[in-house]
Design an enzyme around this catalytic site. Structure first.
Site, mmCIF file in Angstrom:
data_model
loop_
_atom_site.group_PDB
_atom_site.id
_atom_site.type_symbol
_atom_site.label_atom_id
_atom_site.label_comp_id
_atom_site.label_asym_id
_atom_site.label_seq_id
_atom_site.Cartn_x
_atom_site.Cartn_y
_atom_site.Cartn_z
ATOM 1 N N CYS A 138 0.849 -1.222 0.046
ATOM 2 C CA CYS A 138 0.059 -0.028 0.058
ATOM 3 C C CYS A 138 0.799 1.265 -0.128
ATOM 4 O O CYS A 138 1.408 1.529 1.180
ATOM 5 C CB CYS A 138 -0.881 0.127 1.232
ATOM 6 S SG CYS A 138 -1.871 1.489 1.305
ATOM 7 N N CYS A 141 -0.450 4.098 2.189
ATOM 8 C CA CYS A 141 -0.219 4.181 3.588
ATOM 9 C C CYS A 141 1.147 4.124 3.851
ATOM 10 O O CYS A 141 1.460 4.663 4.939
ATOM 11 C CB CYS A 141 -0.560 2.335 4.043
ATOM 12 S SG CYS A 141 -2.089 1.800 3.347
ATOM 13 N N ASP A 142 2.159 3.817 3.211
ATOM 14 C CA ASP A 142 3.578 3.679 3.743
ATOM 15 C C ASP A 142 4.425 4.504 2.934
ATOM 16 O O ASP A 142 5.637 4.440 3.074
ATOM 17 C CB ASP A 142 3.988 2.240 3.444
ATOM 18 C CG ASP A 142 3.321 1.160 4.432
ATOM 19 O OD1 ASP A 142 2.662 1.712 5.503
ATOM 20 O OD2 ASP A 142 3.047 0.018 4.026
#
Ligand code: NDP
Length: 314
Positions: A138, A141-142
């Site tokens: 992701c 997200c990261d």
């Protein structure tokens, strides 16, 4: 087996399921939530969540889900660490039936599906070993943790194209590893990829091994036409080869798209079955964020409550 007909059963324990539980419990629906095989859902494998509003300093994924659970229990949700492995949404009655994997049967007037989706991985041992230490599924997200670093994205669909262009805003060089000589992504996403100067597309290329001891420091790829091997000096390896919604047990009852995402009536969480509602990634292949999942979990509980009232079940 109990003859009791519950007002609301929730299947799944990610942000969607727990948010549905918080709302349902506060509406006196006495929800019972079945966590499924991975209590807390996909966030359990995320180290830091920095994009969920209300946590200015960020929070660990497991810690956040623990807080979701506590909040759901505080209002009376019964959390059961069990998996639902079979359902019957065609009872001919005004209630539905589900079974845990130990064979116990539960009945309810409303069911909220929040079983989520699982990212697909390549299946390499090195990928598994370095998950969350440079390997991620992701970018939204990261990606922030890889600012200023060289990264690779594997995949050729819209997700890979989107993740590559997202990362290209943060990283000096993004390597897009594509196993064929063309992208599956939509034309507009392809154009964005080709127009972004710091994305290098590696055609006919597959991953042999993610390199690194403790954290990623490279990836060895090979050209599947020539056999030539190359090491890309990346610190982040993003797998974007698709997600699989966890909806197999609902097949035959619930209307889904061709990839298994549950179809809901636009603007609501209603499915084709009265009393069955779907929230979170099980019905969303576009946004897939914790905060959007939580939003649809809230919608599902409100839809379920209104359904109970309209059907005279409360
Ligand atoms: P897709 O199934 O569309 O694409 C998966 C990609 O990964 C394909 O290019 C495939 O290669 C590649 N792939 C699969 N397995 C492997 C493997 N083992 N090794 C290397 N490559 C592999 O998944 P997406 O997640 O990209 O998209 C899912 C759906 O969501 C699509 O309908 C998409 O359009 C939609 N979506 C829409 C977005 C938007 O509208 N903004 C954003 C993201 C997704 P190959 O092509 O060779 O099969």
């Amino acid at each position: 087996m109990s003859d009791k007909i519950h007002k609301c059963l929730i299947i799944g324990s990610g942000p969607a399921g727990y948010t549905a539980a918080i709302y349902a419990a506060r509406a006196n629906m006495a929800p019972v939530l079945f966590t499924g095989p991975e209590p807390g859902g996909q966030l359990i494998t995320t180290t830091d969540v920095e994009n969920y509003p209300g946590y200015p300093g960020g929070i660990g994924g497991p810690e956040m889900m623990e807080e979701f659970r506590q909040q759901a229990e505080r209002f009376g949700t019964e959390v059961r660490y069990e998996m639902i492995s079979k359902v019957d949404f065609s009872t001919g009655e005004n209630y539905h039936r589900v079974w845990t994997d130990s064979g116990e049967e539960w009945k309810a007037y409303t069911i909220i599906i929040s079983t989520g989706a699982s990212a697909k991985y390549l299946g390499l041992e090195s990928e598994k070993r370095l998950l969350n230490n440079g390997v991620s599924a992701c970018a939204v997200c990261d990606g922030f943790f890889y600012r200023g670093k060289e990264v690779a994205v594997v995949g050729g669909g819209d997700t890979a194209a989107e993740e590559a262009t997202y990362l290209a805003k943060l990283c000096p060089r993004v390597h897009l590893i594509v196993r064929r000589d063309e992208l599956r992504a939509s034309k507009i996403m392809q154009e964005r990829v080709f127009k972004t100067e710091n994305i290098t597309v590696h055609w006919n290329t597959e991953t042999e091994e993610v390199l690194g001891d403790g954290k990623v420091n490279g990836v060895r790829v090979f050209n599947n036409k020539t056999g030539e091997k190359t090491v890309l000096p990346v610190e982040g390896f993003f797998v974007a080869i698709g997600h699989k919604p966890n909806t197999d047990i609902f097949k035959g009852f619930i209307t889904m798209d061709e990839t298994g995402y549950i179809k809901t009536v636009p603007g609501s969480t209603r499915t084709n079955i009265p009393g069955v509602f779907a929230s979170g990634d099980a019905q969303d292949n576009v946004y897939r964020q914790a905060v959007t999942a939580a939003g649809t979990g809230c919608m599902a509980a409100l839809d379920a409550e209104r359904y109970l009232v309209a059907e005279g079940m409360v």
